[in-house]
Design a protein around this motif. Structure first.
Motif: not given
Ligand SMILES: Cc1cc2nc3c(=O)[nH]c(=O)nc-3n(C[C@H](O)[C@H](O)[C@H](O)COP(=O)(O)OP(=O)(O)OC[C@H]3O[C@@H](n4cnc5c(N)ncnc54)[C@H](O)[C@@H]3O)c2cc1C
Length: 484
Positions: A79-81, A151-156, A482-484
């Motif tokens: 839930g860190s979206s 699912n976020t296509g996260a970077g870092g 935190s932060t991104s």
């Molecule tokens: C302090 C902080 C720092 C952050 N830094 C970064 C950063 O450096 N880079 C970055 O890219 N992001 C960053 N983020 C955003 C986020 O934390 C990341 O993208 C993280 O990877 C999301 O993971 P989550 O497990 O919390 O996903 P969630 O928030 O739970 O879900 C994110 C999305 O993925 C979907 N999802 C989750 N699990 C599944 C599953 N099993 N199947 C299908 N869909 C699913 C959800 O429906 C939602 O759409 C940051 C957030 C915070 C709060």
């Protein structure tokens, strides 16, 4: 699309309870229910229920039930979206936390096979003992899950050298919207068979399927020496120019982060960091290669306008600098009750201009906009400070947010580098497509969504959805690292 009668809802809740057990269903009023009503940027919506399945069969049955009852379903990792992608009004929040096993680490094929809710740092702790690592490392990696990051296509931090999640996903096991379970892709380093559907799901924000397992590419930990440097600058422009020079020298740092004065002073004040203060700084990690050592990088930075370069003398000092950057959100929280986190990305050759633009915006609106972020890939994060209880302040912040998005579009950038579209960036994502020659792209994307999810139950109202609407963040609920 919803059959929203009370009977329908009660019936659905009762079937899900029967399946996963009453103790694994949370309803409004339950102790932890509220946690699932928001994301970490403060986007809020009240779901019908939270279901905590134990295995993929239960996930499949819940998705089938959601389909029969025409009820939205949203998978949730940690839930860190930050973009409202993980909340649902009236739907099922599918809390995947019980699917958290590392199934196998294959040190010959260099593949980690994991369930979706393995936390990224936990995976790296296990890999570390085997001499391997998984490079994508969002600043939230201490809580972020594999499924959420995919699912976020996260970077870092390491994206500047190692890319984002997309570059490390080989194959996925997915529950489709009709409840069937399929494998997309192959856990192979090479595979040319068919359309790349596993990568289509990367960054799809839970709108195309529910990921239950992933096969991830891993690599041995580099055994070269890593130099940790902090370069101080008396102007943002000089820092931007230094980045250009690093690129022009064909140097590939493994971390290249920007911090402004606010971030540096805040780190000393709030985090007890010993990081020195300047107008701004670049935090740089470089793996030693032939011709690249601490001295040559320092010389390059000094020649590019840095007033001082500090090469970390100990692991503790390097960790102190990184911690100052990683905990930037805590500094932001200390400055203001609320902050809008921007995530636009610009071409690296426009970074100097972008940083200047942010300074101008800050004085134009008389609003503090502290900045830190992934400068090495053009993805720095301005944090627009505001007070959610003051409508004028909130409006000003939204106006700045909009100006930044439009600026990124104008210079050939993107409205999101890593956090995603969710509910937050729908309008600007459309503007980007329209202005970058993508008028036909949105209808195409909607057709793809229609194929995967004909009834529109998977995370509706976000991303490419017709019914999409922007939710407003109401506050900040960032966690304690935190932060991104
Ligand atoms: C302090 C902080 C720092 C952050 N830094 C970064 C950063 O450096 N880079 C970055 O890219 N992001 C960053 N983020 C955003 C986020 O934390 C990341 O993208 C993280 O990877 C999301 O993971 P989550 O497990 O919390 O996903 P969630 O928030 O739970 O879900 C994110 C999305 O993925 C979907 N999802 C989750 N699990 C599944 C599953 N099993 N199947 C299908 N869909 C699913 C959800 O429906 C939602 O759409 C940051 C957030 C915070 C709060």
């Amino acid at each position: 699309m919803r059959k929203n009668s009370q009977n329908n809802r009660a019936n659905l809740i009762s079937k899900v309870k029967q399946l996963v057990g009453t103790e694994n269903v949370l309803l409004a009023g339950a102790e932890k229910f509220e946690e699932y009503c928001k994301d970490m940027a403060g986007y809020e919506a009240i779901p019908l229920m939270v279901a905590q399945p134990q295995n993929e069969q239960q996930v499949a049955v819940i998705v089938k039930l959601a389909s029969q009852h025409l009820t939205p379903i949203v998978a949730r990792g940690a839930g860190s979206s930050l973009v409202g992608a993980v909340v649902s009004a009236g739907g099922i929040i599918l809390d995947m936390q019980r699917l958290n096993k590392i199934i196998k680490v294959d040190t010959v094929n260099w593949v980690a096979h994991v369930q979706c809710n393995v936390v990224l740092d936990d995976l790296n702790d296990v890999l570390d003992k085997l001499g391997f690592f998984f490079p994508p490392d969002p600043a939230s990696s201490f809580i972020a899950t594999v499924g959420g990051a995919i699912n976020t296509g996260a970077g870092g931090f390491r994206s500047v050298k190692y890319g984002t999640m997309r570059d490390w996903v080989l194959a996925l096991r997915v529950v489709l919207s009709n409840g069937s379970i399929v494998n997309l892709g192959e856990p192979l380093l090479k595979n040319r068979a068919g359309y790349n559907l596993s990568h289509l799901l990367v960054g799809s924000e839970g709108t195309l399927g529910i990921v239950v397992e992933a096969w991830l590419r891993i690599i041995p930990k580099p055994n070269t020496k890593v130099h940790h440097l902090l370069a101080l600058f008396s102007s943002w422009e000089d820092a931007g120019k230094a980045i250009r020079k690093i690129r022009a020298q064909k140097m590939i740092p493994r971390l290249l982060e920007f911090m402004d004065r606010e971030a540096l002073t805040g780190a000393r004040r709030e985090l007890n960091s010993k990081i020195p203060v300047a107008e701004c700084a670049l935090l740089i990690d470089v793996e030693e290669t032939e011709g690249t050592d601490a001295k040559s990088i320092s010389n390059l930075l000094l020649a590019s306008g840095s007033s001082k370069v500090i090469v970390a003398r100990s692991t503790a000092q390097a960790e102190d600098f990184l911690r100052a950057r990683a905990l930037f959100r805590l500094v932001v929280n200390s400055l203001s009750p609320n902050a809008l986190t921007e995530d636009v990305v610009v071409p690296i050759d426009r970074l100097v201009e972008y940083l200047t633009f942010l300074k101008e915006l800050s004085s134009k609106y008389s609003v503090k906009i502290p900045v830190a972020g992934h400068a090495g890939d053009g993805n720095v994060h301005p944090h627009i400070l505001y007070d959610a209880n003051d409508p004028a302040s909130k409006k000003r912040a939204e106006r700045i947010f909009e100006e930044i998005c439009r600026y990124a579009i104008k210079v050939g950038g993107s409205v999101t580098g890593e956090h995603g579209v969710g509910a937050q960036k729908i309008r600007y994502f459309r503007e980007q497509l329209a202005q970058h020659g993508g008028e036909e792209v949105l209808p195409l994307m909607r057709k793809i969504k229609q194929v995967f999810d004909p009834k529109g139950i998977l995370n509706p109202g976000k991303y490419v959805d017709r019914e999409a609407r922007s939710l407003s963040p109401v506050g900040s609920t960032a966690p304690h690292r935190s932060t991104s």
